[in-house]
Design an enzyme around this catalytic site. Structure first.
Site, PDB file in Angstrom:
ATOM      1  N   GLU A 118      -2.855  -7.855  -3.208  1.00  0.00           N
ATOM      2  CA  GLU A 118      -3.655  -7.290  -2.112  1.00  0.00           C
ATOM      3  C   GLU A 118      -5.141  -7.560  -2.335  1.00  0.00           C
ATOM      4  OE1 GLU A 118      -3.980  -2.878  -0.162  1.00  0.00           O
ATOM      5  OE2 GLU A 118      -2.012  -3.694  -0.602  1.00  0.00           O
ATOM      6  N   GLU A 122     -12.141  -1.823   2.777  1.00  0.00           N
ATOM      7  CA  GLU A 122     -11.851  -0.520   3.375  1.00  0.00           C
ATOM      8  C   GLU A 122     -13.168   0.140   3.762  1.00  0.00           C
ATOM      9  OE1 GLU A 122      -7.831   1.269   1.550  1.00  0.00           O
ATOM     10  OE2 GLU A 122      -9.450   1.083   0.101  1.00  0.00           O
ATOM     11  N   GLN A 135     -15.564  -0.191   0.686  1.00  0.00           N
ATOM     12  CA  GLN A 135     -14.867  -0.304  -0.589  1.00  0.00           C
ATOM     13  C   GLN A 135     -14.091  -1.615  -0.627  1.00  0.00           C
ATOM     14  OE1 GLN A 135     -13.220   3.230  -2.590  1.00  0.00           O
ATOM     15  NE2 GLN A 135     -11.211   2.351  -2.191  1.00  0.00           N
ATOM     16  N   ASN A 137     -11.177  -3.869  -3.043  1.00  0.00           N
ATOM     17  CA  ASN A 137     -10.171  -3.667  -4.075  1.00  0.00           C
ATOM     18  C   ASN A 137      -9.348  -4.931  -4.235  1.00  0.00           C
ATOM     19  OD1 ASN A 137      -8.665  -2.383  -6.039  1.00  0.00           O
ATOM     20  ND2 ASN A 137      -8.213  -0.590  -4.791  1.00  0.00           N
ATOM     21  N   GLY A 147      -6.475   0.147 -10.556  1.00  0.00           N
ATOM     22  CA  GLY A 147      -7.207  -0.053  -9.321  1.00  0.00           C
ATOM     23  C   GLY A 147      -8.547  -0.690  -9.626  1.00  0.00           C
ATOM     24  N   ARG A 148      -8.811  -1.823  -9.027  1.00  0.00           N
ATOM     25  CA  ARG A 148     -10.078  -2.525  -9.284  1.00  0.00           C
ATOM     26  C   ARG A 148     -11.067  -2.258  -8.144  1.00  0.00           C
ATOM     27  NH1 ARG A 148      -6.053  -5.658 -11.842  1.00  0.00           N
ATOM     28  NH2 ARG A 148      -6.680  -6.232 -13.972  1.00  0.00           N
ATOM     29  N   GLU A 149     -11.284  -0.988  -7.852  1.00  0.00           N
ATOM     30  CA  GLU A 149     -12.142  -0.617  -6.748  1.00  0.00           C
ATOM     31  C   GLU A 149     -13.621  -0.798  -7.079  1.00  0.00           C
ATOM     32  OE1 GLU A 149     -10.040   1.564  -8.204  1.00  0.00           O
ATOM     33  OE2 GLU A 149      -8.771   2.556  -6.709  1.00  0.00           O
ATOM     34  N   TRP A 213      -8.078  12.047   1.422  1.00  0.00           N
ATOM     35  CA  TRP A 213      -8.840  11.477   0.316  1.00  0.00           C
ATOM     36  C   TRP A 213     -10.130  10.760   0.705  1.00  0.00           C
ATOM     37  CZ3 TRP A 213      -9.860   6.242   0.320  1.00  0.00           C
ATOM     38  CH2 TRP A 213      -9.088   5.448   1.211  1.00  0.00           C
ATOM     39  N   GLY A 217     -13.218  13.160  -1.349  1.00  0.00           N
ATOM     40  CA  GLY A 217     -11.941  13.558  -1.940  1.00  0.00           C
ATOM     41  C   GLY A 217     -11.075  14.418  -1.043  1.00  0.00           C
ATOM     42  N   ARG A 305     -11.122   7.526 -15.685  1.00  0.00           N
ATOM     43  CA  ARG A 305      -9.853   6.877 -15.363  1.00  0.00           C
ATOM     44  C   ARG A 305      -9.334   6.018 -16.516  1.00  0.00           C
ATOM     45  NH1 ARG A 305      -8.617   3.687  -9.715  1.00  0.00           N
ATOM     46  NH2 ARG A 305      -6.355   3.902  -9.799  1.00  0.00           N
TER      47      ARG A 305
END
Length: 356
Positions: A118, A122, A135, A137, A147-149, A213, A217, A305
């Site tokens: 993917e 976003e 964002q 990713n 997650g490579r956000e 989210w 959040g 994280r």
């Protein structure tokens, strides 16, 4: 017949990459590639009449995606692509947009459910008076546990006018552009291992309810008093190597010149193709200026994280210091699968994302 057509497309795509390699500019790519009408390149994904095209005024080259209390909406490319250039001009909803998520992305999650790839843009809405956030990713080979956000602010209001958002995806690099300014480059490396996206993907665009989210959040939800929320898409570019969906495992469809004789064009075609996948010095300066001013979060610096940064990360103490000025970040539990973006479950969280 399909293989002859595919070889022709491979030749055109490789030649196109060589021609533009000197300029190496997203604007050159956009201005010299065809813009397809919706019916020529895309299919309705979900949302019934919440997807609207205007065939009378612009031959169906503009698409509006609506979100209301009943449903969001989305579309998908008719073809699968392995590498290419993908772009859209997008105008986002205005006013109160908390909880609203607009996505422009590539994925093969519906084909490779356990090891999908993917590439994401976003757009995350906000309360009145606060800016939209953007964002990016990258997922490869089902690596949803990493997650490579990255998240950014913008230097403009994306709800006031159309702006260009583009993805260049090659064998060795992925570059995200905003208005032809490179904002992020992901280079294939040993550290990423098999996580670099390497399987054919479709292009998607959706709008959906990310109340749980998307904004602080989940603190601020979608308020349907302001509906319908309308995301407008135009100047859609799909240019790459198309892949037969039935013969996925047997096709060798990429940027290389293995099946194309380009000796009469250049004696160093492979070198020039590789050069195209990297940024020029001026582009890199522009990217660094953007990131110094607008980068708000990078997964590489998230100690909450990751006890240790993912192997491909190269840390910069100056960046770490600047990112610490933003509010603390909190992550939700990474999902066991990644089939969201509102395609089938518009109210279900699609990503594990950072909240700022």
């Amino acid at each position: 017949m399909y293989r002859k057509s595919r070889m022709k497309k491979e030749f055109v795509f490789s030649l196109f990459l060589i021609i533009v390699s000197v300029a190496s500019s997203s604007s050159i790519l956009r201005k010299n590639l065809p813009i397809l009408s919706f019916d020529e390149g895309y299919n309705h994904l979900f949302g019934d009449d919440n997807l609207v095209t205007n065939s009378k005024d612009d031959d169906g080259k503009t698409v509006n995606l609506l979100l209301n209390k009943r449903t969001g909406s989305g579309f998908v490319s008719q073809d699968l692509y392995l590498h290419g250039f993908f772009s859209a001009s997008i105008k986002l909803p205005a006013d109160y947009t908390a909880g609203v998520v607009v996505a422009f992305y590539m994925s093969n999650g519906d084909i490779f459910e356990r090891n999908h790839d993917e590439l994401d843009f976003e757009f995350l809405g906000n309360i009145r008076g606060k800016d939209w956030k953007i964002q990016t990713n990258v997922y490869g080979n089902g690596s949803t546990n990493i997650g490579r956000e990255e998240r950014y602010g913008l230097w403009f209001d994306p709800s006031q006018d159309f702006h260009h958002y583009s993805i260049l995806w090659t064998q060795s690099h992925i570059i995200f552009y905003v208005d032809d300014i490179a904002i992020r480059e992901v280079e294939r490396s040993e550290g990423m291992g098999g996580d670099f996206p390497s399987k054919p993907m479709s292009l998607y665009a959706t709008i959906w309810d990310g109340s749980t989210w998307a904004t602080n959040g989940g603190k601020y939800k979608v308020n349907y008093r302001y509906a319908p929320y309308v995301a407008e898409f135009s100047d859609l570019v799909l240019h790459g190597c198309t892949v037969d969906p039935i013969e996925l495992s047997s096709l060798n469809c990429d940027m290389s010149t293995n099946n194309v004789d380009l000796e009469d064009i250049t004696s160093s075609s492979d070198e020039r193709l590789f050069k195209h996948t990297t940024l020029s010095s001026d582009q890199r300066v522009g990217m660094m200026k953007f990131r110094e001013k607008h980068l708000m979060y990078s997964y590489c610096y998230d100690h909450t994280r990751y006890a240790s940064p993912p192997a491909e990360c190269v840390l910069d103490s100056r960046v770490a210091k600047r990112l610490r000025q933003f509010d603390p970040v909190t992550f939700g539990k990474p999902p066991t699968s990644h089939r969201g973006k509102g395609r089938h479950h518009p109210n279900r969280r699609a990503d594990s994302v950072v909240t700022i």
